[in-house]
Design a protein around this motif. Structure first.
Motif, PDB file in Angstrom:
ATOM      1  N   ALA A 230       0.822  -1.219   0.000  1.00  0.00           N
ATOM      2  CA  ALA A 230       0.000   0.000   0.000  1.00  0.00           C
ATOM      3  C   ALA A 230       0.855   1.268   0.000  1.00  0.00           C
ATOM      4  O   ALA A 230       0.383   2.323  -0.408  1.00  0.00           O
ATOM      5  N   VAL A 231       2.085   1.160   0.478  1.00  0.00           N
ATOM      6  CA  VAL A 231       2.934   2.365   0.523  1.00  0.00           C
ATOM      7  C   VAL A 231       4.105   2.278  -0.456  1.00  0.00           C
ATOM      8  O   VAL A 231       5.015   3.113  -0.407  1.00  0.00           O
ATOM      9  N   ASP A 232       4.046   1.279  -1.315  1.00  0.00           N
ATOM     10  CA  ASP A 232       5.150   1.088  -2.258  1.00  0.00           C
ATOM     11  C   ASP A 232       5.409   2.380  -3.040  1.00  0.00           C
ATOM     12  O   ASP A 232       4.481   2.969  -3.584  1.00  0.00           O
ATOM     13  N   GLY A 233       6.634   2.835  -3.065  1.00  0.00           N
ATOM     14  CA  GLY A 233       6.994   4.027  -3.841  1.00  0.00           C
ATOM     15  C   GLY A 233       6.821   5.340  -3.091  1.00  0.00           C
ATOM     16  O   GLY A 233       7.242   6.385  -3.588  1.00  0.00           O
ATOM     17  N   LEU A 234       6.186   5.308  -1.917  1.00  0.00           N
ATOM     18  CA  LEU A 234       6.007   6.561  -1.157  1.00  0.00           C
ATOM     19  C   LEU A 234       7.290   6.906  -0.400  1.00  0.00           C
ATOM     20  O   LEU A 234       7.964   6.024   0.127  1.00  0.00           O
TER      21      LEU A 234
ATOM     22  N   ALA B 148       0.454   8.724   5.849  1.00  0.00           N
ATOM     23  CA  ALA B 148      -0.573   7.703   5.560  1.00  0.00           C
ATOM     24  C   ALA B 148      -1.088   7.035   6.830  1.00  0.00           C
ATOM     25  O   ALA B 148      -2.238   6.590   6.889  1.00  0.00           O
ATOM     26  N   TYR B 149      -0.235   6.947   7.859  1.00  0.00           N
ATOM     27  CA  TYR B 149      -0.626   6.220   9.077  1.00  0.00           C
ATOM     28  C   TYR B 149      -0.830   7.133  10.289  1.00  0.00           C
ATOM     29  O   TYR B 149      -1.181   6.659  11.371  1.00  0.00           O
ATOM     30  N   ARG B 150      -0.595   8.432  10.082  1.00  0.00           N
ATOM     31  CA  ARG B 150      -0.567   9.373  11.222  1.00  0.00           C
ATOM     32  C   ARG B 150      -1.827   9.302  12.073  1.00  0.00           C
ATOM     33  O   ARG B 150      -1.769   9.331  13.296  1.00  0.00           O
TER      34      ARG B 150
END
Ligand code: GLU
Ligand code: MG
Length: 467
Positions: free
Chosen positions: A450-454, A462-464
């Motif tokens: 889901a966070v690939d490339g971020l 994204a998780y804050r």
């Protein structure tokens, strides 16, 4: 104490009568609804609620919820395993009446943790709380060992609203600073009051290191009750903050740089009421079994991180020299050791000696984390594992060669690396059972994808606000 017996359709003897009386009492105290809470594999708190008048029905027959949530990701998308992630099926959520609490921060509401069983009345193999109850029961039956545990809570307090999901610290004073304590004096006083009303014995509350960060620690309980309490503490911190116009984050890292939020586990093993971490012939008074227990945890730590540090954001926190414990070492009161031996003060050691496991954050499902740490430690006890030499100071100072010579390993630096370790750890996989072990793998790989490339800043964002 936690009831270790599984829920049964119709209720265990006495449950329905007790729930009926409790519902009447709750209604009299102005409670309208009951939050039925559990934590999914990704570490997200999920709930159903029922009106207070339905408590007896819930104690008898449970409340329905799909098993699909076992493979939800933090962003609410769904991955699948061989048996989980399908839209089919239903589970019954059974409230644990022993741990029901009236929520002081949410007038009109009470809260209870749940166990999940199937419609046929069987244990649900994906239920994390049931897993931890099983670990505790096995430890008692096979080893004659009981545990006391506590989860520390660190969180960041921000202004609400803040633009674009950013984090704007609600305080400006220094770390551990008196200024910060004054700045959020009303909020923290209300928080202490809410905890006291709910029977949470807070030991300390202090301004922490990172921007806007605070920490609250609580007394030790049996492991299931300690995990329940960790969930309840966070519900309370959040609810009280909201009443003060504040927004809180328990995410492993609120911003990509700097110190994160830990969820350190404290654990001690006891036999016949005697603490195995004190009064023994081993180092710092540890018994041979306590040394082996610590050795077992150390040996499994690289794989354990897939459970104790389950978010891509966890690896922004797990950096050397930030008190997060990213090397496989132990030391007495060593803040950089993954396993910190806490001996307690002279005269109080038999009550308070314990192990602190640091590479744990609050994205971790506390039931899975405690259950897996117990399984790892008991593996050490079974094999009479030898505890390596103590390492004090910051292990980050060792060059690669010296670290290797001392058996010091850096913990995984990414979630996929942690999953690779977890996949080869037969002890943890066997303890969890195939359904839960596969769920852990699938959900972790789903989070990584889901966070690939971020970049780091986007991962933190994204998780804050998810935990
Ligand atoms: N915030 C640190 C962590 O990420 C822990 C600080 C402490 O030892 O209290 O684990
Ligand atoms: Mg702290």
């Amino acid at each position: 104490m936690t009831t270790l017996a599984d829920p049964v359709p119709g209720g265990r003897p006495g449950d329905v009568q007790r729930a009926t009386a409790l519902a009447a009492e709750l209604t009299g105290r102005g409670v309208h609804g009951i939050v039925l809470a559990y934590v999914d594999t990704a570490g997200i708190g999920r709930v159903k609620t029922v009106p207070a008048a339905r408590l007896a029905a819930a104690a008898a027959w449970g409340v329905g919820m799909s098993p699909v949530f076992d493979t939800f990701l933090a962003n609410d998308s769904i991955v699948t395993t061989d048996v989980l992630g399908s839209p089919d099926g239903d589970l019954r959520l059974y409230p644990d009446l022993d741990h029901l609490a009236v929520l002081a921060g949410q007038p009109g509401w009470a809260w209870a943790p749940v166990d999940r069983i199937t419609q046929e009345g069987e244990r649900h193999p994906g239920c994390a709380r049931t897993f931890l109850r099983r670990m505790v029961t096995d430890a008692a039956e096979r080893h004659g060992i009981a545990f006391r545990a506590a989860v520390e809570t660190e969180w960041a307090v921000g202004l609400d609203p803040a633009p674009d999901g950013e984090f704007v610290p609600a305080v400006s004073g220094p770390a551990y600073g008196a200024i910060r304590q004054v700045e959020l004096s009303e909020y923290t006083a209300d928080l202490l009051a809410a905890c006291a009303v709910q029977g949470i014995d807070v030991e300390q509350l202090h301004p922490e290191y990172a921007a806007g960060q605070f920490e609250l620690s609580v007394g030790a309980l049996d492991p299931v009750a300690a995990a329940d309490r960790s969930v309840l503490v966070r519900q309370t911190i959040r609810a009280v903050a909201q009443r003060h116009g504040l927004r809180v984050s328990f995410a492993p890292t609120v911003s990509a740089e700097g110190v994160g939020n830990g969820g350190h586990l404290h654990l001690s093993a006891w036999r016949d009421g005697v603490n195995l971490h004190a009064g023994g012939p081993g180092r710092y008074g540890m018994t041979a079994e306590a040394e082996s227990f610590a050795a077992g945890i150390l040996a499994h730590l690289p794989a354990l991180t897939a459970v104790t540090a389950p978010s891509p954001a966890s690896y922004l926190r797990l950096k050397p020299s930030r008190w997060a414990g990213v090397f496989t070492v132990w030391g007495r009161e060593t803040r950089e050791a993954a396993v910190r031996v806490v001996t307690g003060t002279a005269g109080h050691q038999r009550q308070s000696a314990n192990l602190e496991v640091k590479p744990v954050d609050l994205a971790a499902n506390p039931y899975l984390a405690l259950g897996c740490v117990i399984a790892a430690g008991l593996d050490g006890v079974t094999s009479a594992a030898a505890l390596p030499e103590e390492i004090t100071g910051d292990p980050a100072r060792f060059a690669a060669e010296e670290a290797a010579a001392r058996g010091v390993r850096r913990l995984p630096v990414s979630l996929p690396e942690a999953v690779a370790e977890f996949r080869t750890d037969e002890v943890l996989r066997a303890a969890l059972g195939p359904v839960l072990a596969d769920a852990v793998t699938a959900v972790r790989l789903g989070e990584a994808a889901a966070v690939d490339g971020l970049d780091d800043a986007r991962v933190a964002a994204a998780y804050r606000w998810k935990y």
